[in-house]
Scaffold this active site. Structure first.
Site, PDB file in Angstrom:
ATOM      1  N   ASP A  71       0.856  -1.190   0.000  1.00  0.00           N
ATOM      2  CA  ASP A  71       0.000   0.000   0.000  1.00  0.00           C
ATOM      3  C   ASP A  71       0.896   1.245   0.000  1.00  0.00           C
ATOM      4  O   ASP A  71       2.103   1.140   0.148  1.00  0.00           O
ATOM      5  CB  ASP A  71      -0.937   0.014   1.221  1.00  0.00           C
ATOM      6  CG  ASP A  71      -0.215  -0.391   2.497  1.00  0.00           C
ATOM      7  OD1 ASP A  71       0.978  -0.049   2.633  1.00  0.00           O
ATOM      8  OD2 ASP A  71      -0.827  -1.032   3.354  1.00  0.00           O
ATOM      9  N   ASP A  73       1.466   4.839   1.830  1.00  0.00           N
ATOM     10  CA  ASP A  73       1.089   5.665   2.971  1.00  0.00           C
ATOM     11  C   ASP A  73       1.671   7.066   2.807  1.00  0.00           C
ATOM     12  O   ASP A  73       2.801   7.221   2.335  1.00  0.00           O
ATOM     13  CB  ASP A  73       1.618   5.050   4.273  1.00  0.00           C
ATOM     14  CG  ASP A  73       1.077   3.641   4.485  1.00  0.00           C
ATOM     15  OD1 ASP A  73      -0.124   3.428   4.242  1.00  0.00           O
ATOM     16  OD2 ASP A  73       1.850   2.749   4.867  1.00  0.00           O
ATOM     17  N   ASP A 153       9.215   2.958  13.551  1.00  0.00           N
ATOM     18  CA  ASP A 153       9.798   1.790  14.209  1.00  0.00           C
ATOM     19  C   ASP A 153      11.240   1.495  13.773  1.00  0.00           C
ATOM     20  O   ASP A 153      12.162   1.525  14.576  1.00  0.00           O
ATOM     21  CB  ASP A 153       8.887   0.553  14.067  1.00  0.00           C
ATOM     22  CG  ASP A 153       8.377   0.312  12.659  1.00  0.00           C
ATOM     23  OD1 ASP A 153       8.812   1.009  11.715  1.00  0.00           O
ATOM     24  OD2 ASP A 153       7.551  -0.610  12.474  1.00  0.00           O
TER      25      ASP A 153
END
Ligand code: ATP
Ligand code: MG
Length: 450
Positions: A71, A73, A153
């Site tokens: 996807d 983002d 992260d």
């Protein structure tokens, strides 16, 4: 190209700098054409309204690796409300972590506002909350792009791409880590896992999916804090478990999860059963995961019910032993065990009923498939879980749980014409059923009172 890029960098620690390394047009393999039309439009619209906007995260990482992104983002300095106002077909979702879903034709683009660290000053107010163990219960403190990079992260996930000037902004030395195929957490590993223990699952997922190594410190901290995963709400763990198992690398994910003692937190009863392996549990689970991977890579449908039925099968078999004592019938033992295993599992990973019901039907079919004399075989084939139950039976045979033979019989039965089927069903000897469980005497209809 990646090799050349690494020469641009000198730093190797995952600390976010205020000045990003900018890799300009012509110095990297990305091109705006690789970005979906919807994501490009969202970035263009935000930029033309004076906001900063970039493609970020997995899509940039995957494109750098020559992979197809799952996807696209977008990250921006516009607040969720501003994004929501700018795009007609958009809505704000999430509470713990607010994002905006923008609909662009058939695509849904996730737009995230730059996040900042939770300093005491910024964290006052109800948009940031931490548990006593450091877990972030809400993460809606907005900030600048470099603050945002430090909140992500892993270094490889903190790359920002601007399709208009075709430049990559690397704030955390993500590109050299990509080149070395390293998963490197940003900041202090134990603290970052404490904030969000799901990051440990993400490290494992990316290691399995990308074939990357988990960097030493990023890895060592998992051993220290893995138990914190048990504090994550069971509904979120369900979503994460699906992501872990449905990306085409479930087998290597399962092995890594066990290696880092995370599997036992997600599936405690299965992990306990694997310790008592009668010789086929591990083979069975690994074979089921291998088949899942093959199906996903071949773009075939995989039902989570089947996957959970397989993952919990060792737990079910162990629990059945408890309920099979005395003269309990197999069906009684199965039902009791299925209830117990499902209830306990859902406390940790909330598997919705739309999956637990078919999962239990697949288990129940294992008792019914041997009983195929007369019209039973025909009726069983009409059962809507027949195909899954049959596949499950083949797996059990392959793993050596039961002798082969029954699976073949069903394969032939499905391939046969009506007459042949009738002959096959007529020649089956019904297996002897185990003695039924004694029923309790019903209470006397007219009890005599003295
Ligand atoms: P993929 O979509 O291929 O699974 P991804 O890296 O894009 O991988 P997403 O879940 O789509 O993963 O998240 C998008 C980005 O948001 C990540 O790349 C990362 O920068 C950030 N992110 C997601 N989850 C977390 C988290 N738990 N902690 C910190 N940052 C996160
Ligand atoms: Mg993504």
């Amino acid at each position: 190209m990646l090799k050349k890029l690494s020469k641009i960098f000198r730093k190797s620690t995952p600390v976010v700098s205020n000045e990003p390394h900018i890799i300009k047009d012509g110095q990297h393999p990305l091109s705006p054409k690789q970005i979906s039309a919807g994501a490009r439009k969202v970035v263009e619209q935000l930029s033309s309204d004076g906001y900063e906007a970039f493609l970020v995260g997995g899509c940039v990482r995957d494109l750098m690796l020559g992979l197809k992104p799952k996807d696209f983002d977008v990250a921006t300095d516009a607040t969720p409300e501003q994004v929501n106002q700018l795009f007609k077909r958009s809505r704000i979702i999430g509470r713990r972590f607010q994002i905006v879903h923008v609909r662009m034709g058939p695509e849904i683009i996730e737009v995230t506002t730059f996040r900042a660290h939770h300093t005491d000053k910024k964290s006052s107010g109800n948009d940031s909350r931490r548990s006593s163990k450091g877990l972030l219960l809400r993460d809606n403190i907005f900030g600048s792009i470099n603050e945002d990079a430090s909140r992500r992260d892993f270094t490889m996930n903190a790359l920002y791409y601007h399709p208009q000037d075709n430049s990559i902004y690397d704030y955390a030395d993500g590109l050299p880590d990509i080149e070395q195929r390293l998963i490197h957490i940003i900041g202090n590993p134990a603290d970052r896992y404490r904030e969000d223990p799901v990051r440990m699952l993400r490290a494992v997922r990316f290691a399995a999916k990308l074939g990357f190594q988990i960097e030493d410190n990023t890895e060592a901290a998992i051993t220290k804090v893995h138990q914190l995963l048990a504090d994550i709400p069971s509904a979120r763990l369900f979503d994460e478990v699906l992501k872990l198992l449905m990306h085409g690398h479930a087998l290597s994910t399962f092995r890594l999860l066990r290696q880092y003692q995370l599997f036992g937190i997600l599936f405690p009863a299965t992990e306990a059963a694997l310790a008592n392996d009668p010789g086929y549990y591990l083979t069975f689970v690994e074979q089921a995961l291998t088949n899942t991977d093959i199906r996903i890579r071949g773009d075939k449908r995989v039902t989570p019910a089947f996957l959970f039925a397989a993952l919990l099968w060792p737990a079910l078999k162990e629990q059945e032993k408890v309920f099979s004592q005395g003269d309990a019938s197999p069906i009684y033992a199965l039902h009791q065990a299925a209830g117990e295993v499902t209830t306990r599992q859902c406390q940790r990973v909330a598997i919705p009923r739309r999956f637990t019901l078919p999962m239990r039907e697949i288990w129940e079919l294992q008792l019914r498939l041997p009983r195929r004399a007369g019209s039973q075989a025909f009726r069983l084939m009409e059962n809507k879980r027949f195909r899954a139950g049959y596949d499950f039976l083949l797996l059990r045979e392959d793993a050596g749980e039961i002798e082969s033979g029954l699976g073949d019989w069903w394969t032939q039965f499905q391939d046969a014409d009506e007459d042949k089927r009738q002959t096959m069903a007529d020649s089956v000897q019904q297996p002897k059923s185990k003695r039924r469980r004694k029923r309790r005497k019903p209470p006397a209809k007219n009890p005599v009172h003295d």
